[in-house]
Design an enzyme around this catalytic site. Sequence first.
Site, PDB file in Angstrom:
ATOM      1  N   GLY A  11       0.818  -1.223   0.000  1.00  0.00           N
ATOM      2  CA  GLY A  11       0.000   0.000   0.000  1.00  0.00           C
ATOM      3  C   GLY A  11       0.852   1.274   0.000  1.00  0.00           C
ATOM      4  CE1 TYR A  12       1.613   7.989  -0.724  1.00  0.00           C
ATOM      5  CE2 TYR A  12       0.142   8.411   1.128  1.00  0.00           C
ATOM      6  CZ  TYR A  12       1.099   8.851   0.226  1.00  0.00           C
ATOM      7  OH  TYR A  12       1.530  10.158   0.269  1.00  0.00           O
ATOM      8  CG  ASP A  59      -7.478 -11.144   4.743  1.00  0.00           C
ATOM      9  OD1 ASP A  59      -8.266 -10.546   4.007  1.00  0.00           O
ATOM     10  OD2 ASP A  59      -7.392 -10.910   5.978  1.00  0.00           O
ATOM     11  CE  LYS A  85      -5.846   4.766   2.001  1.00  0.00           C
ATOM     12  NZ  LYS A  85      -4.690   5.511   1.592  1.00  0.00           N
ATOM     13  CB  SER A 125      -5.452   7.630  12.281  1.00  0.00           C
ATOM     14  OG  SER A 125      -6.051   8.796  11.801  1.00  0.00           O
ATOM     15  CE1 TYR A 149      -8.738   3.922   9.125  1.00  0.00           C
ATOM     16  CE2 TYR A 149      -9.011   6.212   9.787  1.00  0.00           C
ATOM     17  CZ  TYR A 149      -8.198   5.172   9.403  1.00  0.00           C
ATOM     18  OH  TYR A 149      -6.837   5.366   9.308  1.00  0.00           O
ATOM     19  CE  LYS A 153      -6.142   2.712  11.425  1.00  0.00           C
ATOM     20  NZ  LYS A 153      -5.183   1.690  11.023  1.00  0.00           N
ATOM     21  CG  ASN A 179      -4.076  15.066   7.154  1.00  0.00           C
ATOM     22  OD1 ASN A 179      -4.146  15.061   8.381  1.00  0.00           O
ATOM     23  ND2 ASN A 179      -5.135  15.173   6.390  1.00  0.00           N
ATOM     24  CG  ASP A 295     -14.043  17.410   6.701  1.00  0.00           C
ATOM     25  OD1 ASP A 295     -13.678  16.230   6.895  1.00  0.00           O
ATOM     26  OD2 ASP A 295     -13.978  17.967   5.580  1.00  0.00           O
TER      27      ASP A 295
HETATM   28  P1  NAD Z   1      -3.394   1.578   1.723  1.00  0.00           P
HETATM   29  O1  NAD Z   1      -4.795   1.152   1.508  1.00  0.00           O
HETATM   30  O2  NAD Z   1      -2.651   2.190   0.588  1.00  0.00           O
HETATM   31  O3  NAD Z   1      -2.535   0.343   2.252  1.00  0.00           O
HETATM   32  C1  NAD Z   1      -3.084  -0.678   3.052  1.00  0.00           C
HETATM   33  C2  NAD Z   1      -2.671  -2.006   2.453  1.00  0.00           C
HETATM   34  O4  NAD Z   1      -3.190  -3.063   3.269  1.00  0.00           O
HETATM   35  C3  NAD Z   1      -3.207  -2.216   1.042  1.00  0.00           C
HETATM   36  O5  NAD Z   1      -2.147  -2.625   0.198  1.00  0.00           O
HETATM   37  C4  NAD Z   1      -4.260  -3.320   1.206  1.00  0.00           C
HETATM   38  O6  NAD Z   1      -4.323  -4.146   0.068  1.00  0.00           O
HETATM   39  C5  NAD Z   1      -3.743  -4.056   2.424  1.00  0.00           C
HETATM   40  N1  NAD Z   1      -4.776  -4.749   3.217  1.00  0.00           N
HETATM   41  C6  NAD Z   1      -5.971  -4.255   3.643  1.00  0.00           C
HETATM   42  N2  NAD Z   1      -6.602  -5.187   4.380  1.00  0.00           N
HETATM   43  C7  NAD Z   1      -5.797  -6.273   4.428  1.00  0.00           C
HETATM   44  C8  NAD Z   1      -5.911  -7.543   5.025  1.00  0.00           C
HETATM   45  N3  NAD Z   1      -6.973  -7.894   5.746  1.00  0.00           N
HETATM   46  N4  NAD Z   1      -4.895  -8.426   4.873  1.00  0.00           N
HETATM   47  C9  NAD Z   1      -3.798  -8.103   4.143  1.00  0.00           C
HETATM   48  N5  NAD Z   1      -3.640  -6.918   3.550  1.00  0.00           N
HETATM   49  C10 NAD Z   1      -4.634  -6.004   3.693  1.00  0.00           C
HETATM   50  O7  NAD Z   1      -3.383   2.561   2.976  1.00  0.00           O
HETATM   51  P2  NAD Z   1      -2.212   3.480   3.545  1.00  0.00           P
HETATM   52  O8  NAD Z   1      -2.571   4.892   3.281  1.00  0.00           O
HETATM   53  O9  NAD Z   1      -0.896   2.976   3.144  1.00  0.00           O
HETATM   54  O10 NAD Z   1      -2.437   3.255   5.103  1.00  0.00           O
HETATM   55  C11 NAD Z   1      -1.709   2.283   5.843  1.00  0.00           C
HETATM   56  C12 NAD Z   1      -2.199   2.276   7.277  1.00  0.00           C
HETATM   57  O11 NAD Z   1      -2.040   3.586   7.831  1.00  0.00           O
HETATM   58  C13 NAD Z   1      -3.682   1.916   7.410  1.00  0.00           C
HETATM   59  O12 NAD Z   1      -3.829   1.108   8.571  1.00  0.00           O
HETATM   60  C14 NAD Z   1      -4.349   3.270   7.617  1.00  0.00           C
HETATM   61  O13 NAD Z   1      -5.523   3.151   8.367  1.00  0.00           O
HETATM   62  C15 NAD Z   1      -3.269   4.022   8.394  1.00  0.00           C
HETATM   63  N6  NAD Z   1      -3.398   5.483   8.236  1.00  0.00           N
HETATM   64  C16 NAD Z   1      -3.403   6.035   6.978  1.00  0.00           C
HETATM   65  C17 NAD Z   1      -3.559   7.415   6.827  1.00  0.00           C
HETATM   66  C18 NAD Z   1      -3.607   8.029   5.444  1.00  0.00           C
HETATM   67  O14 NAD Z   1      -4.067   9.164   5.335  1.00  0.00           O
HETATM   68  N7  NAD Z   1      -3.136   7.373   4.394  1.00  0.00           N
HETATM   69  C19 NAD Z   1      -3.680   8.238   7.965  1.00  0.00           C
HETATM   70  C20 NAD Z   1      -3.641   7.663   9.220  1.00  0.00           C
HETATM   71  C21 NAD Z   1      -3.493   6.271   9.353  1.00  0.00           C
HETATM   72  N1  UFG Z   2     -10.867  18.675   1.371  1.00  0.00           N
HETATM   73  C1  UFG Z   2     -11.505  19.465   0.435  1.00  0.00           C
HETATM   74  N2  UFG Z   2     -11.856  18.911  -0.751  1.00  0.00           N
HETATM   75  C2  UFG Z   2     -11.602  17.613  -1.066  1.00  0.00           C
HETATM   76  C3  UFG Z   2     -10.942  16.805  -0.106  1.00  0.00           C
HETATM   77  C4  UFG Z   2     -10.599  17.368   1.112  1.00  0.00           C
HETATM   78  O1  UFG Z   2     -11.761  20.646   0.671  1.00  0.00           O
HETATM   79  O2  UFG Z   2     -11.961  17.152  -2.159  1.00  0.00           O
HETATM   80  C5  UFG Z   2     -10.449  19.276   2.668  1.00  0.00           C
HETATM   81  C6  UFG Z   2     -11.108  18.656   3.882  1.00  0.00           C
HETATM   82  O3  UFG Z   2     -12.338  19.273   4.146  1.00  0.00           O
HETATM   83  C7  UFG Z   2     -10.031  18.890   4.950  1.00  0.00           C
HETATM   84  C8  UFG Z   2      -8.717  18.813   4.178  1.00  0.00           C
HETATM   85  O4  UFG Z   2      -9.064  19.042   2.809  1.00  0.00           O
HETATM   86  O5  UFG Z   2     -10.164  20.178   5.469  1.00  0.00           O
HETATM   87  C9  UFG Z   2      -8.023  17.464   4.280  1.00  0.00           C
HETATM   88  O6  UFG Z   2      -8.947  16.437   3.936  1.00  0.00           O
HETATM   89  P1  UFG Z   2      -8.482  14.934   3.659  1.00  0.00           P
HETATM   90  O7  UFG Z   2      -9.688  14.160   3.237  1.00  0.00           O
HETATM   91  O8  UFG Z   2      -7.302  14.915   2.742  1.00  0.00           O
HETATM   92  O9  UFG Z   2      -7.935  14.456   5.075  1.00  0.00           O
HETATM   93  P2  UFG Z   2      -8.672  14.377   6.482  1.00  0.00           P
HETATM   94  O10 UFG Z   2      -7.908  15.274   7.416  1.00  0.00           O
HETATM   95  O11 UFG Z   2     -10.107  14.573   6.384  1.00  0.00           O
HETATM   96  O12 UFG Z   2      -8.437  12.836   6.879  1.00  0.00           O
HETATM   97  C10 UFG Z   2      -7.178  12.161   6.719  1.00  0.00           C
HETATM   98  C11 UFG Z   2      -7.457  10.686   6.472  1.00  0.00           C
HETATM   99  C12 UFG Z   2      -8.069  10.062   7.691  1.00  0.00           C
HETATM  100  C13 UFG Z   2      -7.189  10.309   8.870  1.00  0.00           C
HETATM  101  C14 UFG Z   2      -6.917  11.780   9.050  1.00  0.00           C
HETATM  102  C15 UFG Z   2      -5.937  12.024  10.168  1.00  0.00           C
HETATM  103  O13 UFG Z   2      -8.316  10.524   5.361  1.00  0.00           O
HETATM  104  O14 UFG Z   2      -8.202   8.681   7.511  1.00  0.00           O
HETATM  105  O15 UFG Z   2      -6.382  12.335   7.857  1.00  0.00           O
HETATM  106  O16 UFG Z   2      -4.793  11.267   9.974  1.00  0.00           O
HETATM  107  F1  UFG Z   2      -7.781   9.818   9.975  1.00  0.00           F
END
Ligand code: NAD
Ligand code: UFG
Length: 339
Positions: A11-12, A59, A85, A125, A149, A153, A179, A295
Amino acid sequence: MKKILVTGGIGYIGSHTVVELYKAGYEAIIVDNLSNSKKSVLKRIEQITQTEIKFYENDVRDVAALDKIFTENKIDAVIHFAGLKAVGESVEKPLEYYNNNIIGTLRLLEVMKNHNCKNIVFSSSATVYGNPHTVPIEEHFPLSVTNPYGRSKLIIEEMLQDIYKADASMNIAILRYFNPIGALENGLLGEDPNGIPNNLCPYITKVAVGKLSHLNVFGNDYPTIDGTGVRDYIHVVDLARGHSLALQKLFTESGLFIVNLGTGRGYSVLEVVHEFAKILDKEIPYKIVERRAGDIATCYADCKFAEKLLNFKTEKTLTEMCRDALNFQLKNPNGYEDD
Ligand code: NAD
Ligand code: UFG
Protein backbone atom coordinates in the site's frame (compact mmCIF):
# COMPACT_ATOMS: atom_id res chain seq x y z
CA MET A 1 19.88 -8.55 9.28
CA LYS A 2 16.67 -8.22 11.30
CA LYS A 3 13.55 -9.46 9.50
CA ILE A 4 10.52 -7.20 9.59
CA LEU A 5 7.10 -8.45 8.53
CA VAL A 6 5.27 -5.57 6.87
CA THR A 7 1.52 -6.14 6.66
CA GLY A 8 -0.05 -3.98 3.97
CA GLY A 9 3.45 -3.40 2.56
CA ILE A 10 2.20 -2.97 -1.01
CA GLY A 11 0.00 0.00 0.00
CA TYR A 12 0.81 3.71 -0.02
CA ILE A 13 2.63 4.15 3.30
CA GLY A 14 3.77 0.51 3.49
CA SER A 15 5.62 0.59 0.15
CA HIS A 16 7.55 3.76 1.06
CA THR A 17 8.35 2.26 4.46
CA VAL A 18 9.76 -0.93 2.92
CA VAL A 19 12.19 1.24 0.94
CA GLU A 20 13.22 3.04 4.15
CA LEU A 21 13.67 -0.28 5.95
CA TYR A 22 16.25 -1.38 3.39
CA LYS A 23 18.03 1.96 3.72
CA ALA A 24 18.20 1.38 7.49
CA GLY A 25 19.61 -2.14 7.06
CA TYR A 26 16.52 -4.27 7.72
CA GLU A 27 15.05 -7.08 5.60
CA ALA A 28 11.34 -6.71 4.81
CA ILE A 29 8.88 -9.52 4.23
CA ILE A 30 5.53 -8.36 2.93
CA VAL A 31 2.05 -9.77 3.44
CA ASP A 32 -0.79 -8.04 1.59
CA ASN A 33 -4.11 -9.26 0.19
CA LEU A 34 -3.99 -6.58 -2.57
CA SER A 35 -7.51 -5.42 -1.67
CA ASN A 36 -6.39 -1.80 -2.10
CA SER A 37 -3.13 -2.08 -4.01
CA LYS A 38 -1.51 -3.53 -7.12
CA LYS A 39 1.07 -6.28 -7.29
CA SER A 40 3.23 -4.25 -9.70
CA VAL A 41 4.25 -2.08 -6.72
CA LEU A 42 6.37 -5.01 -5.55
CA LYS A 43 8.44 -4.87 -8.76
CA ARG A 44 8.97 -1.16 -8.24
CA ILE A 45 10.10 -1.66 -4.63
CA GLU A 46 12.49 -4.36 -5.85
CA GLN A 47 13.80 -2.03 -8.54
CA ILE A 48 14.43 0.72 -5.98
CA THR A 49 16.01 -1.52 -3.36
CA GLN A 50 17.79 -3.76 -5.90
CA THR A 51 16.60 -6.69 -3.78
CA GLU A 52 14.24 -9.60 -4.29
CA ILE A 53 11.59 -9.24 -1.62
CA LYS A 54 9.60 -12.09 -0.11
CA PHE A 55 5.93 -11.42 -0.74
CA TYR A 56 2.93 -13.38 0.55
CA GLU A 57 -0.40 -12.60 -1.09
CA ASN A 58 -2.55 -13.36 1.93
CA ASP A 59 -5.10 -11.80 4.22
CA VAL A 60 -3.92 -11.13 7.77
CA ARG A 61 -7.12 -12.75 9.02
CA ASP A 62 -5.95 -16.06 7.53
CA VAL A 63 -4.32 -17.66 10.57
CA ALA A 64 -2.91 -20.65 8.68
CA ALA A 65 -1.24 -18.37 6.14
CA LEU A 66 0.21 -16.13 8.86
CA ASP A 67 1.40 -19.15 10.78
CA LYS A 68 3.22 -20.37 7.67
CA ILE A 69 4.93 -16.97 7.24
CA PHE A 70 6.15 -16.99 10.85
CA THR A 71 7.31 -20.62 10.52
CA GLU A 72 9.20 -19.99 7.28
CA ASN A 73 10.84 -16.78 8.51
CA LYS A 74 12.22 -15.82 11.90
CA ILE A 75 10.35 -12.54 12.21
CA ASP A 76 11.94 -10.04 14.61
CA ALA A 77 9.19 -7.41 14.41
CA VAL A 78 5.96 -6.56 12.63
CA ILE A 79 4.90 -3.22 11.16
CA HIS A 80 1.14 -3.47 10.84
CA PHE A 81 -0.31 -1.28 8.07
CA ALA A 82 -2.92 -3.69 6.70
CA GLY A 83 -6.41 -2.31 7.11
CA LEU A 84 -9.20 -0.37 5.47
CA LYS A 85 -8.90 3.41 5.74
CA ALA A 86 -11.78 5.32 4.11
CA VAL A 87 -13.78 7.22 6.72
CA GLY A 88 -16.95 7.62 4.60
CA GLU A 89 -16.95 3.98 3.49
CA SER A 90 -16.58 2.89 7.12
CA VAL A 91 -19.87 4.62 7.95
CA GLU A 92 -21.58 2.65 5.15
CA LYS A 93 -19.87 -0.66 5.90
CA PRO A 94 -19.07 -0.78 9.64
CA LEU A 95 -18.98 -4.57 9.80
CA GLU A 96 -16.33 -4.74 7.06
CA TYR A 97 -14.19 -2.21 8.88
CA TYR A 98 -14.48 -3.90 12.27
CA ASN A 99 -13.87 -7.29 10.68
CA ASN A 100 -10.87 -6.28 8.61
CA ASN A 101 -9.17 -3.91 11.03
CA ILE A 102 -9.95 -5.41 14.42
CA ILE A 103 -10.14 -9.13 13.61
CA GLY A 104 -7.10 -8.75 11.32
CA THR A 105 -5.06 -7.26 14.18
CA LEU A 106 -6.34 -9.82 16.67
CA ARG A 107 -5.32 -12.75 14.45
CA LEU A 108 -1.93 -11.19 13.80
CA LEU A 109 -1.31 -10.71 17.54
CA GLU A 110 -2.35 -14.31 18.27
CA VAL A 111 0.08 -15.69 15.69
CA MET A 112 2.83 -13.36 16.95
CA LYS A 113 2.23 -14.71 20.47
CA ASN A 114 2.44 -18.33 19.28
CA HIS A 115 5.75 -17.57 17.61
CA ASN A 116 7.10 -15.51 20.50
CA CYS A 117 7.40 -12.39 18.37
CA LYS A 118 7.32 -9.46 20.80
CA ASN A 119 7.76 -6.33 18.68
CA ILE A 120 5.03 -4.48 16.82
CA VAL A 121 4.60 -1.04 15.27
CA PHE A 122 0.96 -0.10 14.66
CA SER A 123 -0.48 2.48 12.22
CA SER A 124 -2.89 4.62 14.17
CA SER A 125 -4.25 7.98 13.16
CA ALA A 126 -4.78 11.52 14.37
CA THR A 127 -8.46 10.74 13.88
CA VAL A 128 -8.44 9.25 17.42
CA TYR A 129 -8.24 12.83 18.83
CA GLY A 130 -11.68 13.65 17.39
CA ASN A 131 -12.27 17.38 17.45
CA PRO A 132 -9.43 18.66 19.69
CA HIS A 133 -10.14 21.49 22.12
CA THR A 134 -6.77 23.07 21.39
CA VAL A 135 -3.89 22.67 18.96
CA PRO A 136 -1.12 21.58 18.66
CA ILE A 137 -2.31 18.14 19.73
CA GLU A 138 -0.26 16.35 22.37
CA GLU A 139 -0.36 12.58 22.79
CA HIS A 140 -2.11 12.73 26.20
CA PHE A 141 -5.07 14.75 24.82
CA PRO A 142 -8.53 13.17 25.28
CA LEU A 143 -9.56 10.67 22.62
CA SER A 144 -12.89 10.44 20.85
CA VAL A 145 -14.09 9.05 17.57
CA THR A 146 -17.11 9.65 15.39
CA ASN A 147 -16.95 6.88 12.76
CA PRO A 148 -16.24 3.13 12.57
CA TYR A 149 -12.80 3.66 10.97
CA GLY A 150 -11.65 5.84 13.86
CA ARG A 151 -13.27 3.51 16.37
CA SER A 152 -11.41 0.53 14.90
CA LYS A 153 -8.10 2.40 15.43
CA LEU A 154 -9.03 3.33 19.00
CA ILE A 155 -10.11 -0.23 19.85
CA ILE A 156 -6.83 -1.60 18.47
CA GLU A 157 -4.84 0.95 20.48
CA GLU A 158 -6.70 -0.24 23.60
CA MET A 159 -6.15 -3.90 22.69
CA LEU A 160 -2.42 -3.26 22.38
CA GLN A 161 -2.33 -1.53 25.77
CA ASP A 162 -4.11 -4.49 27.39
CA ILE A 163 -1.66 -6.90 25.79
CA TYR A 164 1.24 -4.87 27.11
CA LYS A 165 -0.30 -4.84 30.61
CA ALA A 166 -0.52 -8.63 30.51
CA ASP A 167 2.99 -9.11 29.11
CA ALA A 168 5.47 -6.33 29.78
CA SER A 169 8.07 -8.06 27.60
CA MET A 170 6.07 -6.92 24.56
CA ASN A 171 7.46 -3.88 22.75
CA ILE A 172 4.76 -1.80 21.12
CA ALA A 173 4.88 1.44 19.14
CA ILE A 174 1.58 3.13 18.39
CA LEU A 175 2.15 5.78 15.72
CA ARG A 176 -0.55 8.38 15.18
CA TYR A 177 -0.13 9.73 11.67
CA PHE A 178 -1.39 13.16 10.69
CA ASN A 179 -1.98 13.68 6.93
CA PRO A 180 0.50 11.74 4.79
CA ILE A 181 0.94 13.12 1.26
CA GLY A 182 3.64 13.18 -1.41
CA ALA A 183 5.57 10.43 -3.10
CA LEU A 184 9.04 9.03 -3.59
CA GLU A 185 11.14 11.72 -5.23
CA ASN A 186 11.95 9.58 -8.30
CA GLY A 187 8.25 9.09 -9.07
CA LEU A 188 8.37 5.28 -8.78
CA LEU A 189 6.11 5.10 -5.72
CA GLY A 190 3.18 7.29 -4.76
CA GLU A 191 -0.48 7.38 -3.83
CA ASP A 192 -2.83 5.65 -6.26
CA PRO A 193 -6.34 5.57 -4.82
CA ASN A 194 -9.11 3.64 -6.59
CA GLY A 195 -11.75 5.79 -8.28
CA ILE A 196 -12.30 9.43 -7.41
CA PRO A 197 -10.01 10.37 -4.52
CA ASN A 198 -11.52 11.29 -1.13
CA ASN A 199 -8.43 13.04 0.11
CA LEU A 200 -7.27 16.51 -0.77
CA CYS A 201 -3.86 15.96 -2.29
CA PRO A 202 -4.63 13.09 -4.71
CA TYR A 203 -7.74 15.03 -5.77
CA ILE A 204 -5.73 18.18 -6.54
CA THR A 205 -3.12 16.28 -8.58
CA LYS A 206 -5.95 14.89 -10.74
CA VAL A 207 -7.32 18.40 -11.23
CA ALA A 208 -3.80 19.61 -12.02
CA VAL A 209 -3.49 17.21 -14.96
CA GLY A 210 -7.06 17.80 -16.16
CA LYS A 211 -8.48 14.41 -15.15
CA LEU A 212 -10.95 16.21 -12.87
CA SER A 213 -12.40 19.59 -13.72
CA HIS A 214 -12.02 21.39 -10.39
CA LEU A 215 -11.55 20.91 -6.67
CA ASN A 216 -14.54 21.19 -4.34
CA VAL A 217 -13.34 23.01 -1.24
CA PHE A 218 -15.43 21.73 1.66
CA GLY A 219 -16.37 24.94 3.48
CA ASN A 220 -14.76 28.36 3.87
CA ASP A 221 -16.42 29.35 7.11
CA TYR A 222 -14.18 27.54 9.61
CA PRO A 223 -12.39 29.63 12.24
CA THR A 224 -9.06 29.39 10.39
CA ILE A 225 -6.83 31.88 8.55
CA ASP A 226 -8.90 31.77 5.34
CA GLY A 227 -11.95 29.80 6.50
CA THR A 228 -10.83 26.47 5.01
CA GLY A 229 -9.76 23.39 6.98
CA VAL A 230 -6.23 23.25 8.37
CA ARG A 231 -4.24 19.98 8.49
CA ASP A 232 -0.74 18.82 9.29
CA TYR A 233 0.53 17.38 6.00
CA ILE A 234 3.56 15.12 6.34
CA HIS A 235 5.68 13.84 3.45
CA VAL A 236 5.25 10.07 3.17
CA VAL A 237 9.04 9.60 3.02
CA ASP A 238 9.45 11.44 6.35
CA LEU A 239 6.62 9.33 7.76
CA ALA A 240 8.30 6.14 6.50
CA ARG A 241 11.55 7.16 8.21
CA GLY A 242 9.56 7.56 11.44
CA HIS A 243 8.83 3.83 11.25
CA SER A 244 12.45 2.77 11.05
CA LEU A 245 13.24 5.06 14.01
CA ALA A 246 10.35 3.51 15.95
CA LEU A 247 11.71 0.02 15.21
CA GLN A 248 15.16 1.04 16.33
CA LYS A 249 13.65 2.25 19.60
CA LEU A 250 11.77 -1.02 20.12
CA PHE A 251 14.93 -3.03 19.53
CA THR A 252 16.97 -1.02 22.01
CA GLU A 253 14.51 -0.10 24.78
CA SER A 254 11.51 -2.13 25.84
CA GLY A 255 8.05 -0.76 26.48
CA LEU A 256 4.96 0.70 24.88
CA PHE A 257 4.93 4.18 23.44
CA ILE A 258 2.37 6.30 21.63
CA VAL A 259 3.69 9.04 19.42
CA ASN A 260 2.40 11.61 16.93
CA LEU A 261 3.98 11.68 13.48
CA GLY A 262 3.35 15.05 11.89
CA THR A 263 5.32 18.20 11.12
CA GLY A 264 3.79 20.40 13.82
CA ARG A 265 2.56 22.95 11.29
CA GLY A 266 -0.86 23.26 9.73
CA TYR A 267 -1.79 24.45 6.24
CA SER A 268 -5.25 25.41 5.02
CA VAL A 269 -6.87 23.86 1.95
CA LEU A 270 -6.35 27.10 0.02
CA GLU A 271 -2.70 27.30 1.05
CA VAL A 272 -2.21 23.80 -0.38
CA VAL A 273 -4.08 24.75 -3.55
CA HIS A 274 -1.84 27.83 -3.97
CA GLU A 275 1.29 25.76 -3.39
CA PHE A 276 0.31 23.43 -6.25
CA ALA A 277 -0.56 26.41 -8.45
CA LYS A 278 2.84 27.97 -7.76
CA ILE A 279 4.68 24.79 -8.76
CA LEU A 280 2.57 24.35 -11.90
CA ASP A 281 2.56 28.03 -12.70
CA LYS A 282 -1.16 27.85 -13.43
CA GLU A 283 -4.36 28.16 -11.44
CA ILE A 284 -6.03 25.12 -9.86
CA PRO A 285 -9.76 25.65 -10.49
CA TYR A 286 -11.84 25.27 -7.33
CA LYS A 287 -15.35 25.89 -6.02
CA ILE A 288 -16.33 26.51 -2.44
CA VAL A 289 -19.05 24.03 -1.45
CA GLU A 290 -20.75 22.94 1.79
CA ARG A 291 -18.69 21.59 4.67
CA ARG A 292 -18.12 17.83 4.51
CA ALA A 293 -19.91 15.98 7.32
CA GLY A 294 -17.54 14.95 10.10
CA ASP A 295 -14.70 17.36 9.16
CA ILE A 296 -13.05 19.48 11.81
CA ALA A 297 -11.56 22.96 11.47
CA THR A 298 -7.98 22.49 12.53
CA CYS A 299 -5.70 19.58 13.30
CA TYR A 300 -1.94 19.63 13.76
CA ALA A 301 0.52 17.75 15.87
CA ASP A 302 2.71 18.67 18.77
CA CYS A 303 5.92 16.91 17.71
CA LYS A 304 8.05 17.42 20.81
CA PHE A 305 7.59 13.85 22.05
CA ALA A 306 8.53 12.31 18.68
CA GLU A 307 11.68 14.39 18.66
CA LYS A 308 12.60 13.53 22.25
CA LEU A 309 11.79 9.82 22.02
CA LEU A 310 12.81 8.96 18.47
CA ASN A 311 14.95 11.90 17.45
CA PHE A 312 12.35 12.28 14.69
CA LYS A 313 12.15 15.59 12.86
CA THR A 314 10.56 15.98 9.45
CA GLU A 315 12.84 17.24 6.71
CA LYS A 316 10.53 17.88 3.77
CA THR A 317 8.59 21.06 3.11
CA LEU A 318 5.05 21.49 1.76
CA THR A 319 6.60 22.50 -1.58
CA GLU A 320 8.44 19.17 -1.75
CA MET A 321 5.29 17.26 -0.77
CA CYS A 322 3.28 18.90 -3.57
CA ARG A 323 6.11 18.66 -6.11
CA ASP A 324 6.62 14.93 -5.46
CA ALA A 325 2.88 14.21 -5.56
CA LEU A 326 2.63 15.99 -8.90
CA ASN A 327 5.69 14.25 -10.26
CA PHE A 328 4.13 10.85 -9.43
CA GLN A 329 0.88 11.86 -11.14
CA LEU A 330 2.72 13.08 -14.24
CA LYS A 331 4.99 10.03 -14.52
CA ASN A 332 2.12 7.61 -13.81
CA PRO A 333 -0.98 9.15 -15.42
CA ASN A 334 -3.00 5.99 -14.70
CA GLY A 335 -1.30 5.20 -11.42
CA TYR A 336 0.13 1.69 -11.31
CA GLU A 337 -2.47 0.43 -13.77
CA ASP A 338 -0.17 0.63 -16.81
CA ASP A 339 2.52 -1.66 -15.33
P1 NAD B 1 -3.39 1.58 1.72
O1 NAD B 1 -4.80 1.15 1.51
O2 NAD B 1 -2.65 2.19 0.59
O3 NAD B 1 -2.54 0.34 2.25
C1 NAD B 1 -3.08 -0.68 3.05
C2 NAD B 1 -2.67 -2.01 2.45
O4 NAD B 1 -3.19 -3.06 3.27
C3 NAD B 1 -3.21 -2.22 1.04
O5 NAD B 1 -2.15 -2.62 0.20
C4 NAD B 1 -4.26 -3.32 1.21
O6 NAD B 1 -4.32 -4.15 0.07
C5 NAD B 1 -3.74 -4.06 2.42
N1 NAD B 1 -4.78 -4.75 3.22
C6 NAD B 1 -5.97 -4.26 3.64
N2 NAD B 1 -6.60 -5.19 4.38
C7 NAD B 1 -5.80 -6.27 4.43
C8 NAD B 1 -5.91 -7.54 5.03
N3 NAD B 1 -6.97 -7.89 5.75
N4 NAD B 1 -4.90 -8.43 4.87
C9 NAD B 1 -3.80 -8.10 4.14
N5 NAD B 1 -3.64 -6.92 3.55
C10 NAD B 1 -4.63 -6.00 3.69
O7 NAD B 1 -3.38 2.56 2.98
P2 NAD B 1 -2.21 3.48 3.54
O8 NAD B 1 -2.57 4.89 3.28
O9 NAD B 1 -0.90 2.98 3.14
O10 NAD B 1 -2.44 3.26 5.10
C11 NAD B 1 -1.71 2.28 5.84
C12 NAD B 1 -2.20 2.28 7.28
O11 NAD B 1 -2.04 3.59 7.83
C13 NAD B 1 -3.68 1.92 7.41
O12 NAD B 1 -3.83 1.11 8.57
C14 NAD B 1 -4.35 3.27 7.62
O13 NAD B 1 -5.52 3.15 8.37
C15 NAD B 1 -3.27 4.02 8.39
N6 NAD B 1 -3.40 5.48 8.24
C16 NAD B 1 -3.40 6.03 6.98
C17 NAD B 1 -3.56 7.42 6.83
C18 NAD B 1 -3.61 8.03 5.44
O14 NAD B 1 -4.07 9.16 5.33
N7 NAD B 1 -3.14 7.37 4.39
C19 NAD B 1 -3.68 8.24 7.97
C20 NAD B 1 -3.64 7.66 9.22
C21 NAD B 1 -3.49 6.27 9.35
N1 UFG C 1 -10.87 18.68 1.37
C1 UFG C 1 -11.50 19.47 0.43
N2 UFG C 1 -11.86 18.91 -0.75
C2 UFG C 1 -11.60 17.61 -1.07
C3 UFG C 1 -10.94 16.81 -0.11
C4 UFG C 1 -10.60 17.37 1.11
O1 UFG C 1 -11.76 20.65 0.67
O2 UFG C 1 -11.96 17.15 -2.16
C5 UFG C 1 -10.45 19.28 2.67
C6 UFG C 1 -11.11 18.66 3.88
O3 UFG C 1 -12.34 19.27 4.15
C7 UFG C 1 -10.03 18.89 4.95
C8 UFG C 1 -8.72 18.81 4.18
O4 UFG C 1 -9.06 19.04 2.81
O5 UFG C 1 -10.16 20.18 5.47
C9 UFG C 1 -8.02 17.46 4.28
O6 UFG C 1 -8.95 16.44 3.94
P1 UFG C 1 -8.48 14.93 3.66
O7 UFG C 1 -9.69 14.16 3.24
O8 UFG C 1 -7.30 14.91 2.74
O9 UFG C 1 -7.93 14.46 5.08
P2 UFG C 1 -8.67 14.38 6.48
O10 UFG C 1 -7.91 15.27 7.42
O11 UFG C 1 -10.11 14.57 6.38
O12 UFG C 1 -8.44 12.84 6.88
C10 UFG C 1 -7.18 12.16 6.72
C11 UFG C 1 -7.46 10.69 6.47
C12 UFG C 1 -8.07 10.06 7.69
C13 UFG C 1 -7.19 10.31 8.87
C14 UFG C 1 -6.92 11.78 9.05
C15 UFG C 1 -5.94 12.02 10.17
O13 UFG C 1 -8.32 10.52 5.36
O14 UFG C 1 -8.20 8.68 7.51
O15 UFG C 1 -6.38 12.33 7.86
O16 UFG C 1 -4.79 11.27 9.97
F1 UFG C 1 -7.78 9.82 9.97
